[in-house]
Write a protein that holds these residues in place. Structure first.
Motif, short mmCIF file in Angstrom:
data_model
loop_
_atom_site.label_atom_id
_atom_site.label_comp_id
_atom_site.label_asym_id
_atom_site.label_seq_id
_atom_site.Cartn_x
_atom_site.Cartn_y
_atom_site.Cartn_z
N VAL A 1 -14.28 -2.45 5.73
CA VAL A 1 -15.38 -3.40 5.97
C VAL A 1 -16.23 -2.92 7.13
O VAL A 1 -15.80 -2.12 7.97
CB VAL A 1 -14.83 -4.81 6.26
N CYS B 1 0.82 -1.21 0.00
CA CYS B 1 0.00 0.00 0.00
C CYS B 1 0.85 1.26 0.00
O CYS B 1 0.64 2.20 0.76
CB CYS B 1 -0.97 0.01 1.17
N ASN C 1 -9.86 4.33 -3.01
CA ASN C 1 -8.60 4.61 -3.70
C ASN C 1 -8.07 5.97 -3.24
O ASN C 1 -8.62 7.01 -3.59
CB ASN C 1 -8.82 4.60 -5.22
N LYS D 1 -6.16 -2.30 5.06
CA LYS D 1 -7.50 -2.64 5.52
C LYS D 1 -7.91 -1.72 6.67
O LYS D 1 -7.07 -1.19 7.39
CB LYS D 1 -7.57 -4.10 5.98
N ASN E 1 -9.18 -1.33 1.84
CA ASN E 1 -10.41 -2.11 1.87
C ASN E 1 -11.09 -1.91 3.22
O ASN E 1 -10.58 -2.35 4.25
CB ASN E 1 -10.12 -3.59 1.63
N GLY F 1 -16.17 -0.63 1.58
CA GLY F 1 -15.79 -0.76 0.18
C GLY F 1 -14.32 -0.43 -0.03
O GLY F 1 -13.59 -0.10 0.92
N ASP F 2 -13.89 -0.50 -1.29
CA ASP F 2 -12.51 -0.15 -1.64
C ASP F 2 -12.40 1.35 -1.84
O ASP F 2 -13.16 1.94 -2.62
CB ASP F 2 -12.08 -0.88 -2.91
N THR G 1 -5.12 1.39 -2.26
CA THR G 1 -6.47 0.96 -1.96
C THR G 1 -6.58 0.52 -0.52
O THR G 1 -5.79 -0.33 -0.06
CB THR G 1 -6.91 -0.19 -2.89
#
Length: 380
Positions: A358, A19, A334, A279, A356, A331-332, A354
Motif C-alpha cells: 500500500v 504467506c 505474487n 503486507k 499486499n 498493489g498485490d 501475495t
C-alpha cells in the motif's frame, strides 16, 4: 488455505497459510546456466517494386538457460532469448531505412520431447513497435497448428512470408524504427522429457524443408525492410536470414544445438517453500526466505514478482536462501522462489505468496509538531 496444483506434470500441494507457499519440484535439473551464443546471420533482401536484390550479414545470436540433466518423463522449462539487433539507418543505393516490419523469429520444439506450452517472458523486450509480441506454435507452412514442430515469436503471426498473413509491400506485425537497437522477448518453453539415455537439443528452425537454406521464407529470422528515396518513394525489401557466415557457407553455431540436456534417473527431487510478509508499504524492504528440502549441495534461488526477476539469484546455504527486496509499487505482488538445481538435485518452484503493498499513509491534519503551532515558550 490449501489448494491442489498441477505443476510440471506432478500433483502439488501448495499451502498459502501465513504467506508460506510450497511446491514439489516436478522438473529434474542438475544445474541451469545461461549460455551466450552469438553468431552471424547471412541475409538476402529482394525489393518491391523492382528487380534489385542484395546480400548482407548481421550480428545475431541467442541466450539459452537450460538444465544440463533432467529425469526421464519429467516436465521442465528452459528459456530462449534472442540477442539484441540493430536496424540500420542507411539502405540500398542512398536510400534511408524507415523500419523493419513483419518481424518473425522461429525455433524448434526439441525432438524427443512432448510439448507442454510456451509463454513470452514479461519485461524482456525493448524498442518494439506495432503489434505486441506473441508466441505461436506453427507447422512448416507457418500456420498455427497444435501439432506443429516450430515456435514463432511474431506480432500475431503477421509476417513477410511463410504464414497465412504475409505481404511484401506493406507493414504490420512487430516493427522497429531505423537506427534502433531492439530486443525480441525471451520465451519460456515447457516440455516433457523422454527415456533415460536420450538427449534433448533445443535448436533454431533450420531442419525442415528449406528452413536451413540460404534465402528462404522459412528461415529462422525474416522481416520487411522499408526504405525511402528522396521524394518519399517507398521500397520494401523482403529479407530472409539464416545462421551462416556468408551466403556460400554452411550453417554456423546458430544452426547447431543451442544446448544439450541429458535425460538421467539419478536426481533427487526437491521442494521449495517461500516465506514473506503478507503486507508492506511502498518503499519498505521486505525479507524473502526460500527453504529447499532435502538440503542440496549448492545452487541458487531466484525470487520473482510475477514473471519478473527480483534482483540477482541468491546462493542456497544449508538449504536456505534469504534476500531483502524493496517494494516500489502499490498493489498485490505474487512472489515466487525458483531453485535452479545443483549436482544431483532437481530444480523446483515454490507456490506464489501475495504481498499486499500500500501507499504510505498521509499525516492527519493538525498532527504537526508543537514547534509549528507558535505556542509561547516553544521557539520564542
Amino acid at each position: 488455505m490449501v489448494s491442489t496444483l498441477m505443476r510440471r506434470g506432478v500433483g502439488v500441494a501448495a499451502s498459502l497459510t501465513g504467506c508460506v507457499a510450497l511446491v514439489v519440484g516436478g522438473a529434474g535439473v542438475s544445474s541451469a546456466a545461461d549460455v551466450n551464443l552469438p553468431f552471424t546471420a547471412s541475409c538476402h533482401g529482394w525489393q518491391f517494386p523492382g528487380p534489385i536484390t542484395h546480400n548482407e550479414t548481421r550480428d545475431s545470436g541467442v541466450t539459452i538457460s537450460a538444465p544440463t540433466v533432467v529425469p526421464p518423463n519429467s516436465t521442465f522449462t528452459y528459456r530462449l532469448a534472442p540477442k539484441p539487433m540493430t536496424v540500420p539507418n542507411d539502405g540500398y543505393d542512398l536510400r534511408s531505412v524507415v523500419n523493419w516490419t513483419r518481424l518473425k523469429f522461429d525455433f524448434d520444439i526439441p525432438a524427443g520431447t512432448s510439448y507442454v506450452g510456451a509463454q513470452i517472458v514479461a519485461g524482456t523486450s525493448s524498442n518494439l513497435g506495432g503489434v505486441a509480441p506473441t508466441i505461436t506454435r506453427v507447422n512448416d507452412a507457418g500456420s498455427p497448428d497444435p501439432n506443429g514442430t516450430h515456435l514463432r515469436i511474431s506480432g500475431n503471426n503477421i509476417t513477410a512470408g511463410n504464414g497465412p498473413n504475409t505481404d511484401d509491400n506493406g507493414g504490420g506485425g512487430i516493427e522497429v524504427g531505423g537506427g534502433k537497437t531492439f530486443q525480441l522477448p525471451a520465451v519460456d518453453v515447457t516440455v516433457t522429457s523422454g527415456a533415460v539415455g536420450t538427449q534433448i537439443k533445443p535448436m533454431l528452425r533450420v531442419s525442415d524443408t528449406n528452413s536451413g537454406s540460404y534465402d528462404s521464407a522459412a528461415n529462422y529470422l525474416t522481416f520487411l525492410q522499408q526504405e525511402t528515396l528522396l521524394g518519399g518513394v517507398k521500397y520494401w525489401l523482403t529479407t530472409n536470414c539464416s545462421p551462416r557466415d556468408n551466403r556460400s557457407a554452411g550453417l554456423n553455431a546458430g544452426g547447431q544445438p543451442l544446448a544439450v540436456i541429458n535425460v538421467d534417473s539419478s536426481l533427487a527431487q526437491t521442494q521449495t517453500r517461500i516465506d514473506a510478509p503478507g503486507k508492506a508499504v511502498v518503499g519498505d524492504s521486505v525479507e524473502l526466505t526460500a527453504t529447499v528440502t532435502p538440503w542440496p549441495s549448492g545452487g541458487t534461488v531466484q525470487f520473482r514478482d510475477g514473471g519478473v526477476d527480483l534482483g540477482a539469484p541468491v546462493a542456497v546455504v544449508n538449504g536456505v536462501a534469504k534476500a531483502n527486496r524493496t517494494m516500489t509499487t502499490a498493489g498485490d505482488h505474487n512472489i515466487t522462489a525458483y531453485y535452479t538445481g545443483s549436482a544431483g538435485f532437481m530444480e523446483s518452484m515454490s507456490g506464489a505468496v501475495t504481498i499486499n503493498v500500500v501507499e504510505p499513509s498521509e499525516p492527519e491534519p493538525g498532527t504537526g509538531s508543537l514547534g509549528s503551532l507558535g505556542t509561547p515558550g516553544f521557539g520564542s
